[in-house]
Enzyme design. Structure first.
Site, PDB file in Angstrom:
ATOM      1  N   GLY A 284       0.825  -1.218   0.000  1.00  0.00           N
ATOM      2  CA  GLY A 284       0.000   0.000   0.000  1.00  0.00           C
ATOM      3  C   GLY A 284       0.855   1.261   0.000  1.00  0.00           C
ATOM      4  O   GLY A 284       2.081   1.206  -0.122  1.00  0.00           O
TER       5      GLY A 284
ATOM      6  N   ASN B 286      -6.285  -3.178  -2.356  1.00  0.00           N
ATOM      7  CA  ASN B 286      -6.200  -1.756  -2.716  1.00  0.00           C
ATOM      8  C   ASN B 286      -4.752  -1.398  -3.081  1.00  0.00           C
ATOM      9  O   ASN B 286      -4.252  -0.336  -2.729  1.00  0.00           O
ATOM     10  CB  ASN B 286      -6.710  -0.883  -1.550  1.00  0.00           C
ATOM     11  CG  ASN B 286      -6.934   0.556  -1.951  1.00  0.00           C
ATOM     12  OD1 ASN B 286      -7.146   0.870  -3.125  1.00  0.00           O
ATOM     13  ND2 ASN B 286      -6.862   1.460  -0.989  1.00  0.00           N
TER      14      ASN B 286
ATOM     15  N   SER C 216      -4.194   6.438  13.855  1.00  0.00           N
ATOM     16  CA  SER C 216      -4.508   7.621  13.059  1.00  0.00           C
ATOM     17  C   SER C 216      -4.837   8.779  13.978  1.00  0.00           C
ATOM     18  O   SER C 216      -5.400   8.592  15.067  1.00  0.00           O
ATOM     19  CB  SER C 216      -5.720   7.312  12.180  1.00  0.00           C
ATOM     20  OG  SER C 216      -6.257   8.504  11.644  1.00  0.00           O
ATOM     21  N   ALA C 217      -4.550   9.985  13.502  1.00  0.00           N
ATOM     22  CA  ALA C 217      -4.938  11.189  14.238  1.00  0.00           C
ATOM     23  C   ALA C 217      -6.448  11.291  14.383  1.00  0.00           C
ATOM     24  O   ALA C 217      -6.937  12.058  15.211  1.00  0.00           O
ATOM     25  CB  ALA C 217      -4.414  12.426  13.514  1.00  0.00           C
TER      26      ALA C 217
ATOM     27  N   TYR D  73     -14.649   3.644  10.769  1.00  0.00           N
ATOM     28  CA  TYR D  73     -13.212   3.512  10.537  1.00  0.00           C
ATOM     29  C   TYR D  73     -12.436   3.989  11.766  1.00  0.00           C
ATOM     30  O   TYR D  73     -11.534   3.304  12.273  1.00  0.00           O
ATOM     31  CB  TYR D  73     -12.801   4.321   9.293  1.00  0.00           C
ATOM     32  CG  TYR D  73     -11.326   4.642   9.259  1.00  0.00           C
ATOM     33  CD1 TYR D  73     -10.395   3.676   8.900  1.00  0.00           C
ATOM     34  CD2 TYR D  73     -10.862   5.908   9.614  1.00  0.00           C
ATOM     35  CE1 TYR D  73      -9.031   3.977   8.905  1.00  0.00           C
ATOM     36  CE2 TYR D  73      -9.518   6.214   9.618  1.00  0.00           C
ATOM     37  CZ  TYR D  73      -8.610   5.237   9.262  1.00  0.00           C
ATOM     38  OH  TYR D  73      -7.270   5.529   9.281  1.00  0.00           O
TER      39      TYR D  73
ATOM     40  N   LYS E 194      -9.855   2.021  14.831  1.00  0.00           N
ATOM     41  CA  LYS E 194      -8.529   2.433  15.306  1.00  0.00           C
ATOM     42  C   LYS E 194      -8.545   2.581  16.836  1.00  0.00           C
ATOM     43  O   LYS E 194      -7.617   2.140  17.515  1.00  0.00           O
ATOM     44  CB  LYS E 194      -8.108   3.751  14.641  1.00  0.00           C
ATOM     45  CG  LYS E 194      -7.899   3.627  13.137  1.00  0.00           C
ATOM     46  CD  LYS E 194      -6.694   2.763  12.810  1.00  0.00           C
ATOM     47  CE  LYS E 194      -6.596   2.385  11.350  1.00  0.00           C
ATOM     48  NZ  LYS E 194      -5.576   1.380  11.066  1.00  0.00           N
TER      49      LYS E 194
ATOM     50  N   TYR F 180      -0.884   8.637  12.855  1.00  0.00           N
ATOM     51  CA  TYR F 180      -0.460   9.401  11.674  1.00  0.00           C
ATOM     52  C   TYR F 180      -1.336  10.620  11.494  1.00  0.00           C
ATOM     53  O   TYR F 180      -2.555  10.534  11.569  1.00  0.00           O
ATOM     54  CB  TYR F 180      -0.626   8.586  10.379  1.00  0.00           C
ATOM     55  CG  TYR F 180      -0.043   7.218  10.359  1.00  0.00           C
ATOM     56  CD1 TYR F 180       1.033   6.859  11.145  1.00  0.00           C
ATOM     57  CD2 TYR F 180      -0.584   6.258   9.491  1.00  0.00           C
ATOM     58  CE1 TYR F 180       1.559   5.591  11.075  1.00  0.00           C
ATOM     59  CE2 TYR F 180      -0.068   4.985   9.418  1.00  0.00           C
ATOM     60  CZ  TYR F 180       1.006   4.656  10.231  1.00  0.00           C
ATOM     61  OH  TYR F 180       1.511   3.393  10.156  1.00  0.00           O
TER      62      TYR F 180
ATOM     63  N   ASN G 189      -1.452  13.662   8.274  1.00  0.00           N
ATOM     64  CA  ASN G 189      -1.867  13.501   6.869  1.00  0.00           C
ATOM     65  C   ASN G 189      -0.662  13.325   5.946  1.00  0.00           C
ATOM     66  O   ASN G 189      -0.032  14.328   5.582  1.00  0.00           O
ATOM     67  CB  ASN G 189      -2.675  14.719   6.437  1.00  0.00           C
ATOM     68  CG  ASN G 189      -4.030  14.778   7.116  1.00  0.00           C
ATOM     69  OD1 ASN G 189      -4.122  14.829   8.330  1.00  0.00           O
ATOM     70  ND2 ASN G 189      -5.084  14.758   6.326  1.00  0.00           N
TER      71      ASN G 189
ATOM     72  N   PRO H   4     -20.336  15.894   4.528  1.00  0.00           N
ATOM     73  CA  PRO H   4     -21.575  15.546   5.225  1.00  0.00           C
ATOM     74  C   PRO H   4     -21.332  15.226   6.708  1.00  0.00           C
ATOM     75  O   PRO H   4     -20.250  14.795   7.080  1.00  0.00           O
ATOM     76  CB  PRO H   4     -22.061  14.287   4.491  1.00  0.00           C
ATOM     77  CG  PRO H   4     -21.279  14.192   3.238  1.00  0.00           C
ATOM     78  CD  PRO H   4     -20.059  15.033   3.380  1.00  0.00           C
TER      79      PRO H   4
ATOM     80  N   ASP I  92     -15.548  16.951   9.209  1.00  0.00           N
ATOM     81  CA  ASP I  92     -14.199  17.533   9.259  1.00  0.00           C
ATOM     82  C   ASP I  92     -14.037  18.401  10.498  1.00  0.00           C
ATOM     83  O   ASP I  92     -14.853  19.300  10.741  1.00  0.00           O
ATOM     84  CB  ASP I  92     -13.975  18.443   8.038  1.00  0.00           C
ATOM     85  CG  ASP I  92     -13.362  17.701   6.868  1.00  0.00           C
ATOM     86  OD1 ASP I  92     -12.573  16.768   7.114  1.00  0.00           O
ATOM     87  OD2 ASP I  92     -13.665  18.070   5.719  1.00  0.00           O
TER      88      ASP I  92
END
Ligand code: UD1
Length: 344
Positions: free
Chosen positions: A18, A43, A132-133, A156, A160, A184, A186, A300, A304
Site C-alpha cells: 500500500g 487496494n 490515526s490522528a 473507521y 482504530k 499518523y 496527513n 456531510p 471535518d
C-alpha cells in the site's frame, strides 16, 4: 542502528504494497532490514513490489494472503524468521466505513487479532501499529497530545480506537510485549523516483490523490469542502507530512521497540498546520500549472474538524524523529508521481 545489525532482523510488513507500507519497505530495505510483505492486494497493485526492488536494489519477500486467514498467517511465520511486525493492512475509506460498518469492524479488528494471536504463540512480541490522528475526535484542542482522551466519529475511526484499546490491554497482560501505536497525521508526497505513490482505486476520497488526478487531467476540478471554517482562509487546517518522513518514523519506532518493552502512543506529524488552499497553491508552484477548484459544501455530517495538528514533542523525546521535508517537497514529489504514473 547500523545497517549491519539491522540485517539480523526480519520484519513482517502487513499491507506492505500500500501507500505508506511500500514507502516504509523501501526505507527498511535501504537500512539493511530484511522485509516480508503480506498483502491481499485489495487496494494495491502487485507491480509495487517490482518498484520497491527497482528503488532499493533489493526484493522484499512476498506472501499474497489475507490476514483474516489464520492458516496463511501461520504459514508465513513458519516460512520466515520474523522478529517484529509493522501492521498497516486495513480498510481505510471513511465514507465506505459508514456505509459498511460491520465489514469495517470485522475486517480491521479480525486482521489485528489474528496477527497478534499468531505473534503471541511464536513469542514475537514487537509490533508497530498504524493508528490515526482520527482518534483525537472532534473535541480536543490543537495541538493534539498523546495523553488526550480518544474517540471517533465514524466506524473507521472506531476500529482504530478499539485496536488501540485491544493492544493496550494486551501489553498490560504480558509485559514482554513492545508496541508502538503510531498516530499518523496527513501523509502526502511520493518517492522522488515517481515509481510509487498514492493511487487509490476509483474517485479519490482524500485531498492529494484528488489533486493529482486534476493535475493529470483525469478529473476536471477539485471540490474544496467548505470555506467557512474559523481558520485563517476559511478552509480546514491539517498537519501534512511527507510519506518518506512517515516511513522514517516507522524505522525510528522499530528501533525503539527493539530496545524497550511496553506500549506507547506516538504522534507522527510535522507539527505544522496548512490549509487546503495552502496545499493547492504549493501544488501549483510545484507543477507550474493552475489547479482548478470550486468551493462546495462542508463534508456531510460535519465530518471535518476545522483544525488538526500534532504536538510532536513525544516523537522527538522517544524516537529522536521529526519530519524534515516541507510542503513544497511533498507537492513536487506528488506531481512527479502524477505526471509519470497516472494515465487517463
Ligand atoms: C481522512 C479521514 C481520516 C483518515 C485519513 C486517512 C475523513 C473525515 N477523515 O483525513 O479519518 O485517517 O483521511 O485516510 O475522511 N478535502 C477537500 N476536497 C477533497 C478532499 C479533501 O477539500 O476532495 C479537504 C478535507 O475537507 C480536509 C483536507 O482536504 O480538510 C484533507 O482531507 P483528507 O486528505 O481526506 O484527510 P482528512 O480528512 O484529514
Amino acid at each position: 542502528m547500523s545497517t549491519e545489525s539491522n540485517a539480523a532482523h526480519c520484519v513482517l510488513v502487513t499491507g506492505g504494497a500500500g501507500y505508506i507500507g511500500s514507502h516504509t519497505c523501501c526505507q527498511l530495505l535501504n537500512a539493511g532490514y530484511n522485509a516480508v510483505i503480506i498483502d491481499n492486494f485489495s487496494n494495491a497493485d502487485p507491480s509495487v513490489v517490482d518498484a520497491i526492488e527497482t528503488i532499493t536494489g533489493r526484493r522484499p519477500a512476498l506472501v499474497k494472503a489475507d490476514l483474516r486467514d489464520a492458516q496463511a498467517v501461520r504459514a508465513c511465520f513458519d516460512q520466515y524468521p520474523i522478529d517484529a511486525v509493522i501492521h498497516f493492512a486495513a480498510l481505510k475509506a471513511v465514507g465506505e466505513s459508514t456505509a459498511k460498518p460491520v465489514e469495517y469492524y470485522e475486517h480491521n479488528l479480525l486482521c489485528t487479532s489474528v496477527l497478534v494471536k499468531e505473534m503471541h504463540s511464536r513469542n514475537v512480541k514487537r509490533l508497530v501499529y498504524s493508528s490515526s490522528a482520527t482518534v483525537y475526535g472532534m473535541t480536543n484542542p490543537v495541538p493534539f497530545r498523546e495523553d488526550m482522551p480518544i474517540s471517533a466519529i465514524n466506524p473507521y475511526g472506531w476500529t482504530k480506537v478499539m485496536a488501540e484499546h485491544m493492544l493496550t490491554d494486551l501489553a498490560a497482560s504480558d509485559l514482554e510485549w513492545s508496541i508502538a501505536l503510531l498516530r499518523y497525521f496527513n501523509p502526502l508526497g511520493a518517492h522522488p523516483s515517481g515509481l510509487i505513490g498514492d493511487d487509490p482505486n476509483g474517485v479519490p476520497a482524500n485531498l492529494m490523490p484528488y489533486v493529482n488526478k486534476v493535475a493529470a487531467g483525469i478529473l476536471p476540478d477539485l471540490p474544496v469542502f467548505g470555506d467557512d471554517y474559523p481558520t485563517r482562509d476559511g478552509t480546514c487546517i491539517r498537519d501534512y507530512l511527507h510519506v518518506l518522513d512517515l516511513a522514517d518514523g516507522h524505522l525510528a519506532a522499530l528501533d525503539y521497540i527493539y530496545k524497550h518493552t511496553g506500549i506507547e502512543a506516538v504522534n507522527l506529524g510535522a507539527g505544522v498546520g496548512c490549509s487546503v488552499l495552502d496545499v493547492i497553491h504549493a501544488y501549483e508552484r510545484a507543477s507550474g500549472q493552475k489547479i482548478p477548484y470550486h468551493i462546495t459544501a462542508r463534508r456531510p455530517n460535519n465530518a471535518d474538524s476545522p483544525e488538526s495538528y500534532a504536538d510532536t514533542t513525544k516523537a522527538w523525546r522517544l524516537y529522536q524523529w521529526k519530519a524534515r521535508r516541507d510542503l513544497d517537497e511533498m507537492c513536487r514529489d506528488s506531481w512527479t508521481f502524477a505526471r509519470t504514473r497516472l494515465t487517463k
